[in-house]
Design a protein around this motif. Structure first.
Motif, PDB file in Angstrom:
ATOM      1  N   ALA A   1      -8.506 -19.696  19.440  1.00 28.21           N
ATOM      2  CA  ALA A   1      -8.557 -19.233  18.054  1.00 28.21           C
ATOM      3  C   ALA A   1      -8.875 -17.737  17.987  1.00 28.21           C
ATOM      4  N   ALA A   2      -9.763 -17.281  18.878  1.00 28.14           N
ATOM      5  CA  ALA A   2     -10.126 -15.862  18.898  1.00 28.14           C
ATOM      6  C   ALA A   2      -8.927 -14.995  19.259  1.00 28.14           C
ATOM      7  N   ARG A   3      -8.074 -15.492  20.146  1.00 31.54           N
ATOM      8  CA  ARG A   3      -6.891 -14.726  20.553  1.00 31.54           C
ATOM      9  C   ARG A   3      -5.879 -14.587  19.423  1.00 31.54           C
ATOM     10  N   LEU A   4      -6.002 -15.405  18.381  1.00 31.62           N
ATOM     11  CA  LEU A   4      -5.091 -15.339  17.247  1.00 31.62           C
ATOM     12  C   LEU A   4      -5.570 -14.378  16.158  1.00 31.62           C
ATOM     13  N   GLU A   5      -6.753 -13.777  16.343  1.00 31.97           N
ATOM     14  CA  GLU A   5      -7.216 -12.780  15.384  1.00 31.97           C
ATOM     15  C   GLU A   5      -6.190 -11.643  15.335  1.00 31.97           C
ATOM     16  N   PRO A   6      -5.781 -11.214  14.150  1.00 28.80           N
ATOM     17  CA  PRO A   6      -4.647 -10.286  14.004  1.00 28.80           C
ATOM     18  C   PRO A   6      -4.703  -9.048  14.883  1.00 28.80           C
ATOM     19  N   ALA A   7      -5.822  -8.336  14.900  1.00 29.56           N
ATOM     20  CA  ALA A   7      -5.893  -7.093  15.678  1.00 29.56           C
ATOM     21  C   ALA A   7      -5.756  -7.371  17.165  1.00 29.56           C
ATOM     22  N   ARG A   8      -6.457  -8.398  17.627  1.00 31.55           N
ATOM     23  CA  ARG A   8      -6.392  -8.737  19.048  1.00 31.55           C
ATOM     24  C   ARG A   8      -5.003  -9.218  19.445  1.00 31.55           C
ATOM     25  N   LEU A   9      -4.408 -10.033  18.581  1.00 31.48           N
ATOM     26  CA  LEU A   9      -3.073 -10.552  18.870  1.00 31.48           C
ATOM     27  C   LEU A   9      -2.055  -9.423  18.915  1.00 31.48           C
ATOM     28  N   LYS A  10      -2.138  -8.493  17.972  1.00 30.78           N
ATOM     29  CA  LYS A  10      -1.209  -7.369  17.920  1.00 30.78           C
ATOM     30  C   LYS A  10      -1.285  -6.522  19.184  1.00 30.78           C
ATOM     31  N   ALA A  11      -2.502  -6.240  19.645  1.00 29.40           N
ATOM     32  CA  ALA A  11      -2.675  -5.435  20.856  1.00 29.40           C
ATOM     33  C   ALA A  11      -2.125  -6.150  22.082  1.00 29.40           C
ATOM     34  N   ALA A  12      -2.386  -7.464  22.177  1.00 30.84           N
ATOM     35  CA  ALA A  12      -1.915  -8.241  23.328  1.00 30.84           C
ATOM     36  C   ALA A  12      -0.396  -8.298  23.365  1.00 30.84           C
ATOM     37  N   GLN A  13       0.224  -8.518  22.200  1.00 33.66           N
ATOM     38  CA  GLN A  13       1.685  -8.592  22.154  1.00 33.66           C
ATOM     39  C   GLN A  13       2.318  -7.246  22.472  1.00 33.66           C
ATOM     40  N   ALA A  14       1.656  -6.155  22.079  1.00 34.78           N
ATOM     41  CA  ALA A  14       2.174  -4.821  22.408  1.00 34.78           C
ATOM     42  C   ALA A  14       2.172  -4.596  23.915  1.00 34.78           C
ATOM     43  N   ARG A  15       1.102  -5.046  24.590  1.00 31.08           N
ATOM     44  CA  ARG A  15       1.048  -4.924  26.054  1.00 31.08           C
ATOM     45  C   ARG A  15       2.149  -5.745  26.712  1.00 31.08           C
ATOM     46  N   ILE A  16       2.374  -6.943  26.194  1.00 29.39           N
ATOM     47  CA  ILE A  16       3.416  -7.815  26.752  1.00 29.39           C
ATOM     48  C   ILE A  16       4.788  -7.152  26.609  1.00 29.39           C
TER      49      ILE A  16
END
Length: 382
Positions: free
Chosen positions: A255-270
């Protein structure tokens, strides 16, 4: 023929010499095209461009010359140029389905699904529902969410759809989206057996298991996928649902990984990592993927690191990462393949390379890249 024979024997320089000799002796467009595609497969775009210019000088209007212009632009990520090139091919050779599909595909890559759909529907009207045209049409229908059309189109052919094929996967998703979760579950179960390393089939199977009230099975299916640092939001969210249903402690972290800011940063790295691999920016890829490793590591991250180090000429590191990837996913044909490939390309443990490539070919018999590497390994000395 001499050049192709030398390539099969892993005698690259002899193959290049044969290609060049043929070109100097006035070899035709087919020889030039084979030479250019050899260079393209090696990622040597400038060399392929040089051969293309020689083809233009010889016969600018030949089908092979026009198609190569599109393929060169596509390989370089020059989508607009590729679209313009494939439109020229379609205008000059309207009876060929391949450039029609290539044109639609480039529109799709550009993000213009409507233009892609128009191109493929025109092809279907002019040339009929050939297998390649129909496959592209179904892909575009999937992107547009036209699930009922997909179901209606493929329902009569369900028994003939090969498990794990693109058409089968699209049909399965259509059934899932239309509420036929049990039928979809069976299709994705078969696909996952046929393609154990395919994240899409695993994701759809997990969602189908949730929809058929099997959260325990869904968690078992989705957990390896969602815990990967390369997981997308749909996989993370589906796994979170399954984890909540079975009371798994990992639910909070998901659930924490779905927080918008965190998710956006992770997807950008991917996306940055995928872009670096596509552009052959190997050092950049290593810099992106290395920090993603923790513990035993993720199989797909390890696999990509192995490929990057192989292309950088760091054979021992490549083998180490490839073996770790295979240990994490021993049934994944892609991981087995890379473990054999890095040894083959590094010129070490050739018998082990042959063994691994045979295993990969058996697990994924339709994979052309594996077949080519296996043939190269069998011809290599040592």
């Amino acid at each position: 023929m001499r050049a192709e024979a030398n390539l099969a024997l892993d005698q690259r320089e002899a193959a290049i010499a044969a290609f060049e000799a043929g070109m100097e002796q006035g070899g035709g467009i087919r020889l030039a095209e084979a030479y250019a595609r050899f260079r393209l497969q090696e990622g040597q775009f400038d060399a392929a461009e040089g051969i293309y210019r020689r083809m233009v000088a010889r016969d600018a209007g030949a089908y092979e010359t026009l198609v190569l212009a599109g393929d060169l632009a596509a390989a370089r990520g020059q989508t607009e140029a590729a679209i313009a090139a494939f439109r020229k091919v379609v205008e000059a050779y309207p009876d060929r389905p391949a450039p029609r599909v290539a044109l639609a595909n480039q529109y799709d890559i550009k993000g213009d699904v409507d233009a892609a759909t128009k191109a493929i529907e025109t092809a279907r009207k002019d040339l009929g529902a050939t297998p390649e045209i129909e496959a592209m049409r179904i892909q575009l229908l999937s992107e547009k969410g036209e699930w009922e059309t997909i179901r209606t189109t493929l329902q009569a052919r369900e028994a003939q759809l090969e498990p794990g094929s693109p058409l089968s996967l699209s049909y399965g998703e259509a059934l899932l989206r239309l509420g036929h979760a049990e039928q979809a579950r069976v299709i994705f179960q078969r696909a996952s057996l046929a393609l154990p390393g395919n994240p899409y089939s695993r994701l759809m199977l997990g969602i189908a298991q949730i929809e058929t009230d099997n959260p325990g099975d869904a968690w078992e299916t989705l957990r390896p996928l969602a815990m990967s640092p390369l997981a997308g939001p749909q996989a993370i969210n589906a796994a979170r649902q399954a984890a909540d249903a079975v009371g798994a402690p990992e639910a909070a972290a998901l659930a924490a990984r779905l927080e918008p800011a965190r998710l956006k940063a992770a997807q950008a790295r991917i996306e940055d990592g995928a872009r670096a691999m596509a552009r052959q920016e190997w050092a950049k890829a290593v810099a992106i993927y290395q920090p993603m490793l923790s513990g035993a590591g993720d199989a797909e991250v390890l696999r990509r690191l192995a490929l990057a180090h192989m292309h950088m000429g760091e054979v021992e590191s490549a083998v180490g990462y490839a073996d770790r990837a295979m240990a994490q996913a021993p049934d994944n044909p892609d991981c087995i393949y890379v473990a054999g490939l890095v040894r083959l390309e590094g010129g070490m443990q050739l018998e082990k390379a042959r063994q691994l490539l045979r295993m990969a070919a058996k697990a994924d018999p339709g994979n052309a890249a594996i077949s080519r590497s296996l043939a190269k390994a069998m011809a290599a000395e040592g």
